[in-house]
Write an enzyme that holds these catalytic residues in place. Sequence first.
Site, PDB file in Angstrom:
ATOM      1  N   GLU A  60      21.899 -22.609 -17.727  1.00  0.00           N
ATOM      2  CA  GLU A  60      21.239 -21.391 -17.071  1.00  0.00           C
ATOM      3  C   GLU A  60      22.131 -20.354 -16.237  1.00  0.00           C
ATOM      4  O   GLU A  60      21.852 -19.260 -16.209  1.00  0.00           O
ATOM      5  CB  GLU A  60      20.353 -22.276 -15.973  1.00  0.00           C
ATOM      6  CG  GLU A  60      19.134 -22.915 -16.523  1.00  0.00           C
ATOM      7  CD  GLU A  60      18.489 -23.790 -15.608  1.00  0.00           C
ATOM      8  OE1 GLU A  60      17.191 -24.189 -15.628  1.00  0.00           O
ATOM      9  OE2 GLU A  60      19.098 -24.319 -14.505  1.00  0.00           O
TER      10      GLU A  60
ATOM     11  N   ASP B 261       1.066  -1.281   0.077  1.00  0.00           N
ATOM     12  CA  ASP B 261       0.130  -0.137  -0.199  1.00  0.00           C
ATOM     13  C   ASP B 261       1.082   1.176   0.229  1.00  0.00           C
ATOM     14  O   ASP B 261       2.236   1.161   0.440  1.00  0.00           O
ATOM     15  CB  ASP B 261      -0.919  -0.066   1.118  1.00  0.00           C
ATOM     16  CG  ASP B 261      -0.357  -0.124   2.671  1.00  0.00           C
ATOM     17  OD1 ASP B 261       0.347   0.793   3.079  1.00  0.00           O
ATOM     18  OD2 ASP B 261      -0.355  -1.172   3.248  1.00  0.00           O
TER      19      ASP B 261
END
Length: 731
Positions: free
Chosen positions: A616, A536
């Site tokens: 990777e 928020d």
Amino acid sequence: MAIRFDSKTNTFTIHTVKSTYQMKVDDQKVLLHTYFGSPADESDFSYLIVPDDHGFCAQPAGNAEDRNYSLDFYPQEYSVQGSGDFRIKALKAGFGGRVPALDLRYHSHQIREGKYSLPGLPHFFANDGDKVQTLEIVLKDLYEDVYVTLLYGVFEEKNIITRAAVIENAGDMPMEIKRAMSMCLDFMEGRKELICFCGKHAGERQYDRRTLQYGITEIGSNRGTSSHQHNPFAIVCDKNTTEDYGKCCAVSLLYSGSFQIQAEVDQFEGTRLVCGVNDDEFSWILKKGEQFVTPEAVISYTDNGLADLSGGLHRAIYDNLIRSAWKDRKRPILVNNWEATYFDFTGDKLMEIARQGAQIGLDMLVLDDGWFGKRNDDNSGLGDWYVNEEKLGCSLRELVDQINGLGLRFGIWIEPEMISEDSDLYREHPEWAMIIPGRDPVRGRNQLTLDLSRQEVIEYMKTSIDNLLDSANIEYIKWDMNRSVDNVFSAAAPELSQGAVRHKYILGLYEVMEHIHQKYPEILIEGCSGGGGRYDAGMLFYVPQIWCSDNTDAIERLRIHYGTSFGYPMSTVAAHVSVCPNHQNGRVTPFKTRGICAMQGSFGYELDLGKLTDEEKEEAKKQVAVYNEHYRLFQNGNYYRLTSPMDNHDFTAWSYVMPDGSKAVLSVVYTDLHANPKPLHIKWKGLIPNARYILEGREYTGAALMQGGIVLPKPECNYDSYMVVANLKDR
Ligand code: DGJ
């Protein structure tokens, strides 16, 4: 002047670059809300209010004869219970145990330069050179010495109006507040749509749009956090509003606890919007001379659609709300050990991950849950914020020194608001946990919540965090909070004040966070509440980034990031590459795609780097290089949603453009595959139309890229992805 008072018409008119907002003190001294919308002038818009004798619409005190006047349908600036307004109220308060009733009338006002401040609460601030003004309107109850000051902060160029209310009891009789919203906004005309961001743990902030119906539509949280389920941010817009077109108004509440946003379509199809602290389990006693200050709410309006609305909010939050010293610095690319080890690690294992991280070129290792007290699972240890040296095989300082020796910074996880019953802290201070006397408490993750309404608990938290931060070279903390709060009870508060505990908890939390912000300004703090359970605008006053979700699946993150982007800048999103099959949903996605998706925010890894294949590892090195090269774009570029993952099931695309248009990156994740596929195009946004950009060795004008778009390469496998950079020619 952004704020003008016209003493002939008694109107206050506020102008921002994209909106006009007006209030009027009428003959009854009631503060009416007369206009909010596209830029207009200072005409007295109260002519839009149509007085009428509507049945069952009551008259306020002192105006019994004029049956055409009723606060039941007049648009108001701050509605109160007990004034004959039967719609949702902004304020509900009473005296001496009587039913709540107030009747607020205009008392005085002041216009001044700069932005008001709200001590103890998060708030927008003005930077040097910002054009910001404050308007204070004081209302007074007709009968009691109660004053309500409505505060407006006007960021003219940022198109932002902030609001808060200060309620003061100057009379002898104690006043009980049952509800005190941060703002009330009455729209006189037409049916509106409400866009809100709902979800669940591991599936936060999913875009949800609905037409408002008669009655009250409510989103909110009563969980003690702003929550995974709802978000204290919403948009009210017209039916035809899209990304690039139409009227829309955003409301963001700077509050990290239980909140309410309510929209009511009334009997005459007006719409009232209120937001503030949730009134569930809330009550607050104001004795003589005391004040209650609501959290700040922020509103912004534009005619130009949702992209313009969120673009403006992003800039304002970045410039005028986030304070961290890390705001403009390159955020460290980190590896977090949570999904790599969970609780099962040793100091050696951490060093192994750190060594791998150093080889890939990472900046930081973050030690997650399980390093303190006797915590080897989630049943114990919370509250005991001292390191488990047996588990690490050394002191924290020794571990951190070794990690620093590899060229990596060090960060650490804490969850300071919580207490395990199996902890030294609980054995010493059981009364610090929130438990209703005589009842077995409701537990979440087998933990209890500390009573942050008590000053001694606040001080304990400050001291234990200080001690931790002083014990080693810690440069980052991940501040977690892992349960919904129920059974709110403070052993220190008298029975009558229990209704204040939920809000006092949040004030206590803000006090501790402010302490850390002031004392350790160089520390990067990442907010977290089981992922995005406390995402928020209030939190962003204290932390520049938040762990966006416990869901690390790149494909589900597309929707989570999409929803989050409406109200919050993407620099606040923390996102990591994790292992496949993904731990939350079992999905397998290419490593490259996981990287592209995580580069939507503050970038990192959350897997056992030692288990990566050579291929990777090479891909990870490339990702690190890309992030390092373009971090300014990812952190401070203008973010554009190019497609919606809710509507487009073939691919999701987004872009960052440097504010001066000099460089842009476009990212695409394919979410479906087709035999004999149609060509896929995407139109860029935010470029300079008549400038020339170089993209994969070819030259295009900004206008071509935005109006014609580019042709996307065909996906080569499930969940394939594509990233491309456009550079302004000759720069
Ligand atoms: C919830 C967080 O969101 C996770 O990332 C992790 O830190 C765990 N808590 C640890 O308990």
